[in-house]
Design a protein around this motif. Structure first.
Motif, short mmCIF file in Angstrom:
data_model
loop_
_atom_site.label_atom_id
_atom_site.label_comp_id
_atom_site.label_asym_id
_atom_site.label_seq_id
_atom_site.Cartn_x
_atom_site.Cartn_y
_atom_site.Cartn_z
N ASN A 100 -24.41 39.40 -22.66
CA ASN A 100 -24.25 38.94 -24.03
C ASN A 100 -22.80 38.66 -24.41
O ASN A 100 -22.49 38.55 -25.58
CB ASN A 100 -24.84 39.96 -25.00
N TRP A 101 -21.94 38.57 -23.46
CA TRP A 101 -20.53 38.43 -23.78
C TRP A 101 -20.24 37.10 -24.46
O TRP A 101 -19.35 37.01 -25.29
CB TRP A 101 -19.68 38.58 -22.53
N ALA A 102 -20.99 36.05 -24.14
CA ALA A 102 -20.73 34.74 -24.74
C ALA A 102 -21.06 34.74 -26.23
O ALA A 102 -20.31 34.17 -27.04
CB ALA A 102 -21.52 33.67 -24.01
N ALA A 103 -22.15 35.39 -26.61
CA ALA A 103 -22.52 35.45 -28.03
C ALA A 103 -21.50 36.28 -28.81
O ALA A 103 -21.13 35.93 -29.93
CB ALA A 103 -23.92 36.02 -28.19
N LEU A 104 -21.06 37.38 -28.21
CA LEU A 104 -20.07 38.21 -28.88
C LEU A 104 -18.73 37.49 -29.02
O LEU A 104 -18.07 37.57 -30.06
CB LEU A 104 -19.89 39.52 -28.12
N LEU A 105 -18.34 36.76 -27.97
CA LEU A 105 -17.10 35.99 -28.04
C LEU A 105 -17.22 34.87 -29.06
O LEU A 105 -16.29 34.62 -29.84
CB LEU A 105 -16.77 35.42 -26.66
N GLY A 106 -18.37 34.21 -29.12
CA GLY A 106 -18.58 33.16 -30.11
C GLY A 106 -18.53 33.69 -31.53
O GLY A 106 -17.97 33.05 -32.42
N ALA A 107 -19.11 34.88 -31.74
CA ALA A 107 -19.07 35.48 -33.08
C ALA A 107 -17.63 35.83 -33.45
O ALA A 107 -17.21 35.61 -34.60
CB ALA A 107 -19.95 36.72 -33.11
N ALA A 108 -16.87 36.35 -32.50
CA ALA A 108 -15.48 36.70 -32.78
C ALA A 108 -14.65 35.46 -33.10
O ALA A 108 -13.84 35.46 -34.04
CB ALA A 108 -14.88 37.44 -31.59
N VAL A 109 -14.85 34.39 -32.35
CA VAL A 109 -14.12 33.15 -32.60
C VAL A 109 -14.51 32.55 -33.95
O VAL A 109 -13.66 32.05 -34.69
CB VAL A 109 -14.35 32.15 -31.44
#
Length: 136
Positions: free
Chosen positions: A68-77
């Motif tokens: 799930n790292w991509a979703a978490l990174l997208g949310a942070a960005v």
């Protein structure tokens, strides 16, 4: 949920005490001090109960999967970018609104709406982040 059940009567009591304080002088002040003493005692009791309890275990929730790292990174960005953009927008619109209001004070309502629209950018980023985190 239980915090709200406890907090609502406290808020209602605070509103009643505030009304009494406006209507009656000295008696209401004594009542306000008594309410403050009771609230301080309740806070001390809650603190003592929290300190007497043992440590909470972290095993109640399973760990998040590693994919799930991509979703978490997208949310942070999304949150970071929208907050930076909103900050820049509020800086420019706020200074322009103050300059306009110094010349014509009747523009206050319009200026506040424009600044509020600039602040809405951060809320859009937060909504996108919540949608992304819902996919996790």
């Amino acid at each position: 949920m239980s915090a709200w059940i406890i907090a609502l009567p406290v808020i209602a009591g605070g509103a009643v005490v505030t009304r009494l304080l406006r209507r009656r002088g000295r008696c209401a002040l004594r009542l306000l001090v008594a309410v403050n003493v009771v609230m301080a005692a309740a806070a001390l009791a809650v603190t003592a109960a929290a300190l007497a309890a043992g440590p909470a275990s972290a095993a109640a929730r399973p760990p998040a999967p590693a994919g799930n790292w991509a979703a978490l990174l997208g949310a942070a960005v999304a949150v970071a970018g929208s907050c930076v953009g909103a900050g820049i927008a509020v800086a420019y619109t706020g200074s322009a609104a103050l300059a306009a209001m110094s010349e014509r004070p009747e523009l206050f309502g319009r200026a506040i709406v424009i600044v509020g629209l600039a602040e809405g950018i951060a809320i859009y980023g937060l909504v996108v982040a919540i949608l992304l985190l819902g996919k996790v």
